[in-house]
Design a protein around this motif. Structure first.
Motif, PDB file in Angstrom:
ATOM      1  N   LEU A  50       0.813  -1.218   0.000  1.00 31.10           N
ATOM      2  CA  LEU A  50       0.000   0.000   0.000  1.00 31.10           C
ATOM      3  C   LEU A  50       0.848   1.270   0.000  1.00 31.10           C
ATOM      4  N   GLY A  51       2.159   1.115  -0.057  1.00 31.35           N
ATOM      5  CA  GLY A  51       3.038   2.268  -0.235  1.00 31.35           C
ATOM      6  C   GLY A  51       3.508   2.965   1.021  1.00 31.35           C
ATOM      7  N   ALA A  52       3.431   2.311   2.170  1.00 29.59           N
ATOM      8  CA  ALA A  52       3.927   2.944   3.400  1.00 29.59           C
ATOM      9  C   ALA A  52       5.371   3.361   3.201  1.00 29.59           C
ATOM     10  N   GLY A  53       5.692   4.556   3.656  1.00 27.30           N
ATOM     11  CA  GLY A  53       7.037   5.069   3.474  1.00 27.30           C
ATOM     12  C   GLY A  53       8.071   4.312   4.276  1.00 27.30           C
ATOM     13  N   ARG A  54       7.700   3.914   5.482  1.00 26.09           N
ATOM     14  CA  ARG A  54       8.640   3.243   6.380  1.00 26.09           C
ATOM     15  C   ARG A  54       7.854   2.238   7.215  1.00 26.09           C
ATOM     16  N   ILE A  55       8.407   1.055   7.398  1.00 23.16           N
ATOM     17  CA  ILE A  55       7.763   0.013   8.188  1.00 23.16           C
ATOM     18  C   ILE A  55       8.758  -0.432   9.250  1.00 23.16           C
ATOM     19  N   ILE A  56       8.312  -0.389  10.504  1.00 24.57           N
ATOM     20  CA  ILE A  56       9.154  -0.814  11.615  1.00 24.57           C
ATOM     21  C   ILE A  56       8.440  -1.954  12.322  1.00 24.57           C
ATOM     22  N   GLY A  57       9.146  -3.054  12.513  1.00 28.39           N
ATOM     23  CA  GLY A  57       8.587  -4.202  13.216  1.00 28.39           C
ATOM     24  C   GLY A  57       9.318  -4.416  14.523  1.00 28.39           C
ATOM     25  N   ALA A  58       8.570  -4.514  15.610  1.00 28.54           N
ATOM     26  CA  ALA A  58       9.160  -4.748  16.927  1.00 28.54           C
ATOM     27  C   ALA A  58       8.659  -6.076  17.467  1.00 28.54           C
ATOM     28  N   GLY A  59       9.604  -6.967  17.786  1.00 24.81           N
ATOM     29  CA  GLY A  59       9.235  -8.281  18.287  1.00 24.81           C
ATOM     30  C   GLY A  59      10.446  -9.020  18.806  1.00 24.81           C
ATOM     31  N   ARG A  60      10.258 -10.301  19.045  1.00 30.93           N
ATOM     32  CA  ARG A  60      11.331 -11.134  19.600  1.00 30.93           C
ATOM     33  C   ARG A  60      11.823 -12.134  18.571  1.00 30.93           C
ATOM     34  N   GLY A  61      13.065 -12.571  18.768  1.00 29.18           N
ATOM     35  CA  GLY A  61      13.651 -13.606  17.929  1.00 29.18           C
ATOM     36  C   GLY A  61      14.500 -13.026  16.814  1.00 29.18           C
ATOM     37  N   ALA A  62      15.806 -13.039  17.010  1.00 27.41           N
ATOM     38  CA  ALA A  62      16.740 -12.439  16.048  1.00 27.41           C
ATOM     39  C   ALA A  62      16.585 -13.032  14.656  1.00 27.41           C
ATOM     40  N   GLU A  63      16.472 -14.356  14.567  1.00 31.30           N
ATOM     41  CA  GLU A  63      16.354 -14.991  13.248  1.00 31.30           C
ATOM     42  C   GLU A  63      15.049 -14.612  12.557  1.00 31.30           C
ATOM     43  N   ALA A  64      13.956 -14.648  13.290  1.00 28.57           N
ATOM     44  CA  ALA A  64      12.657 -14.276  12.715  1.00 28.57           C
ATOM     45  C   ALA A  64      12.660 -12.808  12.288  1.00 28.57           C
ATOM     46  N   LEU A  65      13.315 -11.955  13.070  1.00 31.30           N
ATOM     47  CA  LEU A  65      13.388 -10.538  12.706  1.00 31.30           C
ATOM     48  C   LEU A  65      14.247 -10.325  11.460  1.00 31.30           C
ATOM     49  N   ARG A  66      15.254 -11.159  11.245  1.00 28.89           N
ATOM     50  CA  ARG A  66      16.030 -11.073   9.995  1.00 28.89           C
ATOM     51  C   ARG A  66      15.115 -11.353   8.804  1.00 28.89           C
ATOM     52  N   ASP A  67      14.238 -12.346   8.942  1.00 32.91           N
ATOM     53  CA  ASP A  67      13.278 -12.645   7.872  1.00 32.91           C
ATOM     54  C   ASP A  67      12.355 -11.452   7.621  1.00 32.91           C
ATOM     55  N   VAL A  68      11.951 -10.775   8.691  1.00 31.53           N
ATOM     56  CA  VAL A  68      11.086  -9.601   8.569  1.00 31.53           C
ATOM     57  C   VAL A  68      11.829  -8.474   7.849  1.00 31.53           C
ATOM     58  N   ARG A  69      13.112  -8.308   8.145  1.00 30.14           N
ATOM     59  CA  ARG A  69      13.921  -7.299   7.429  1.00 30.14           C
ATOM     60  C   ARG A  69      13.968  -7.627   5.941  1.00 30.14           C
ATOM     61  N   ASP A  70      14.050  -8.924   5.608  1.00 33.34           N
ATOM     62  CA  ASP A  70      14.058  -9.327   4.202  1.00 33.34           C
ATOM     63  C   ASP A  70      12.754  -8.953   3.491  1.00 33.34           C
ATOM     64  N   LEU A  71      11.681  -8.793   4.259  1.00 40.00           N
ATOM     65  CA  LEU A  71      10.393  -8.384   3.686  1.00 40.00           C
ATOM     66  C   LEU A  71      10.296  -6.868   3.520  1.00 40.00           C
TER      67      LEU A  71
END
Length: 152
Positions: A50-71
């Motif tokens: 939908l074109g959000a300028g910036r997306i920040i995800g806050a959560g637990r689990g370093a490996e899972a957060l790396r996957d989120v960064r890949d998104l």
């Protein structure tokens, strides 16, 4: 089968994202509390679509957060230490206020967001959508935060 299974998790973020976009325009920054689960990952993808300028995800689990960064999201790893988590989230926000918060966690993660958001200028423009309560049912909302955040 996969499309059918993803419908509810995907719609849990699609509806508040499109409602916000229709009412206020494309969000500059979307903060997603709990981006590592199915619904949270779809929220990252929906916000990006939908074109959000910036997306920040806050959560637990370093490996899972790396996957989120890949998104396409910037991430904050929550440690469970309220002061450290608030400081880390405020730092990642870098002085900007999210226009939309999608909260799949509630509980202590919401408290962290409430504590971090008042530190940002323009906090009164935040739409805060509580979608789930994975961490817990309770999240005391400090008066200075609740007065500043609006519930979408």
């Amino acid at each position: 089968m996969i499309a059918a299974a993803a419908m509810n998790p995907g719609m849990s973020s699609w509806m508040p994202l499109t409602t916000h976009t229709e009412a206020s325009g494309t969000p500059d920054t979307v903060l997603i509390l709990g981006p590592t689960g199915v619904a949270g990952r779809l929220a990252v993808q929906n916000a990006r679509a939908l074109g959000a300028g910036r997306i920040i995800g806050a959560g637990r689990g370093a490996e899972a957060l790396r996957d989120v960064r890949d998104l396409g999201a910037e991430t904050v790893e929550l440690s469970g230490d309220p002061q450290a988590d608030t400081a880390a989230l405020a730092s990642r926000l870098g002085g900007s206020t999210p226009t939309l918060v999608l909260d799949f966690l509630w509980g202590t993660a919401a408290e962290t967001a409430f504590d971090a958001l008042p530190q940002m200028p323009g906090t009164d423009a935040v739409d805060y959508v509580e979608i789930g309560s994975v961490i817990g049912e309770g999240a005391p909302c400090p008066p200075h935060s609740c007065a500043a955040a609006s519930s979408a």
